[in-house]
Design an enzyme around this catalytic site. Structure first.
Site, PDB file in Angstrom:
ATOM      1  N   LYS A 189      64.413 178.239   6.139  1.00 17.83           N
ATOM      2  CA  LYS A 189      65.753 178.261   5.545  1.00 17.83           C
ATOM      3  C   LYS A 189      65.680 177.987   4.038  1.00 17.83           C
ATOM      4  O   LYS A 189      66.299 178.696   3.233  1.00 17.83           O
ATOM      5  CB  LYS A 189      66.655 177.208   6.218  1.00 17.83           C
ATOM      6  CG  LYS A 189      67.014 177.551   7.659  1.00 17.83           C
ATOM      7  CD  LYS A 189      67.697 176.394   8.371  1.00 17.83           C
ATOM      8  CE  LYS A 189      67.930 176.709   9.843  1.00 17.83           C
ATOM      9  NZ  LYS A 189      68.522 175.606  10.607  1.00 17.83           N
ATOM     10  N   GLN A 224      69.144 169.064  10.299  1.00 19.32           N
ATOM     11  CA  GLN A 224      68.487 169.822  11.365  1.00 19.32           C
ATOM     12  C   GLN A 224      68.473 169.027  12.667  1.00 19.32           C
ATOM     13  O   GLN A 224      68.173 167.834  12.690  1.00 19.32           O
ATOM     14  CB  GLN A 224      67.047 170.173  10.924  1.00 19.32           C
ATOM     15  CG  GLN A 224      66.295 171.096  11.863  1.00 19.32           C
ATOM     16  CD  GLN A 224      66.853 172.525  11.913  1.00 19.32           C
ATOM     17  OE1 GLN A 224      67.604 172.955  11.036  1.00 19.32           O
ATOM     18  NE2 GLN A 224      66.488 173.263  12.942  1.00 19.32           N
ATOM     19  N   ASP A 232      76.635 174.687   8.763  1.00 19.02           N
ATOM     20  CA  ASP A 232      76.187 174.947  10.141  1.00 19.02           C
ATOM     21  C   ASP A 232      77.382 175.257  11.047  1.00 19.02           C
ATOM     22  O   ASP A 232      77.212 175.782  12.150  1.00 19.02           O
ATOM     23  CB  ASP A 232      75.505 173.695  10.711  1.00 19.02           C
ATOM     24  CG  ASP A 232      73.985 173.821  10.749  1.00 19.02           C
ATOM     25  OD1 ASP A 232      73.496 174.956  10.860  1.00 19.02           O
ATOM     26  OD2 ASP A 232      73.311 172.781  10.685  1.00 19.02           O
TER      27      ASP A 232
HETATM   28  N1  GUN Z   1      68.507 173.236  15.554  1.00 20.38           N
HETATM   29  C1  GUN Z   1      68.413 174.457  16.150  1.00 20.38           C
HETATM   30  N2  GUN Z   1      69.227 175.339  15.556  1.00 20.38           N
HETATM   31  C2  GUN Z   1      69.859 174.681  14.564  1.00 20.38           C
HETATM   32  C3  GUN Z   1      70.812 175.083  13.592  1.00 20.38           C
HETATM   33  O1  GUN Z   1      71.281 176.221  13.528  1.00 20.38           O
HETATM   34  N3  GUN Z   1      71.208 174.093  12.734  1.00 20.38           N
HETATM   35  C4  GUN Z   1      70.737 172.820  12.796  1.00 20.38           C
HETATM   36  N4  GUN Z   1      71.199 171.927  11.922  1.00 20.38           N
HETATM   37  N5  GUN Z   1      69.850 172.430  13.690  1.00 20.38           N
HETATM   38  C5  GUN Z   1      69.407 173.360  14.561  1.00 20.38           C
END
Ligand code: GUN
Length: 297
Positions: A52, A96, A119
């Site tokens: 990301k 995350q 998110d």
């Molecule tokens: N863990 C798995 N997918 C995601 C996501 O899209 N965002 C976040 N913050 N954690 C994740």
């Protein structure tokens, strides 16, 4: 059968985002800044967060990775969230998941300013999504909707079976597919671990979204001719022939299922790359709308 190519679609979206950033730069305007908070050293999370942050840098966004110790307390993490809420240089941030067991994920999610919640996990954003009001959409479902939109896959009036009811993917995807939008307007069945006769349901499905993280779960005998299949699975399996030491497997038995489909996403190169660009689209939107109301999705 047509592949829904998430890799090339994501590249096209990235080019559009790059242009938007260059445009802003040429006008002397601020460029978007995404912060990713990672707690601990979970292998998968390290990879995803790294991807990301790297993707943001590649298109000219500012991006920062805040990597915190596994042992950080809940209070310290909440303080970090508060700092990011207040930091006027930060347009959007993510924490995350999963978090270490001693930290309550719900508390952390609730502490994030909904205007910076790129998110789309905060209840304000999820509630607005249900009501079809302006909000940030969760990245993985938003990425799938974008893929359906760009390939002009017909969804109105179709029967969509979503397998898996996670807060991050399955539940929001079921809502997005049922909303009065395009893509959307599908008749949705949300299947989960307590669902009986899943095969009976999937055999009636025009569109199947599998989001359970079980390799080769969806087999050819469960899919009708001409179905659209979206595979959200990304299970890591050891593979010594790969440089990384592992390969990624989807939920779908691709070899057997693909010939029956009208459209299908591969793994890797399907939903995954779209998730990342959705996050970047949300970040650009967060920046553009600062101090403003969110525009409708
Ligand atoms: N863990 C798995 N997918 C995601 C996501 O899209 N965002 C976040 N913050 N954690 C994740």
């Amino acid at each position: 059968m047509q592949i829904l190519d998430g890799k090339s679609t994501a590249l096209a979206v990235r080019e559009e985002l790059k242009k938007a950033v260059e445009d802003r730069k040429s006008k002397g305007q601020k460029i978007p800044h995404l912060v990713a908070v990672l707690v601990g050293n979970d292998g998968g999370s390290l990879t995803y967060v790294g991807a990301k942050v790297k993707a943001c840098k590649e298109i000219g966004f500012d991006s920062t990775l805040i990597h915190l110790s596994e042992n950080i307390s809940e209070k310290e993490l909440l303080e970090q969230v508060e700092k990011l809420n207040k930091d006027s240089d930060v347009d959007g941030f993510i924490v995350q998941l999963p978090l270490p067991k001693h930290i309550d994920e719900k508390k952390i999610t609730l502490a994030i300013d909904p205007k910076k919640d790129v998110d789309g996990f905060h209840p304000n954003n999820l509630g607005n999504m249900v009501l079809n009001l302006p909000c940030f959409l969760p990245a993985t479902p938003a990425g799938m909707m974008e893929l359906l939109r760009r390939y002009e896959v017909e969804t109105a009036g179709k029967h969509c079976v979503v397998i898996g009811r996670s807060h991050i993917v399955g539940s929001p995807m079921s809502i997005l597919m049922a909303r009065n939008t395009s893509p959307g307007n599908a008749t949705v069945t949300l299947a989960h671990s307590r669902t009986k006769n899943l095969k009976e349901l999937t055999l009636q499905a025009d569109i199947i979204v599998s989001a359970i993280g079980q390799p080769n779960f969806l087999t050819a005998d469960m899919v009708k001719e001409g179905a659209v299949v979206l595979d959200v699975g990304i299970t890591r399996v050891e593979d010594s022939s790969k440089k990384s030491g592992y390969k990624l497997l989807g939920d779908v038995d691709f070899e057997q299922v693909a010939p029956k489909c009208s459209f299908i996403t591969p793994v890797p190169g399907g939903v995954g790359p779209m998730t990342i660009v959705s996050l970047m689209m949300n970040t650009l939107k967060a920046m553009e709308l600062r101090g403003d109301n969110l525009s409708a999705n």
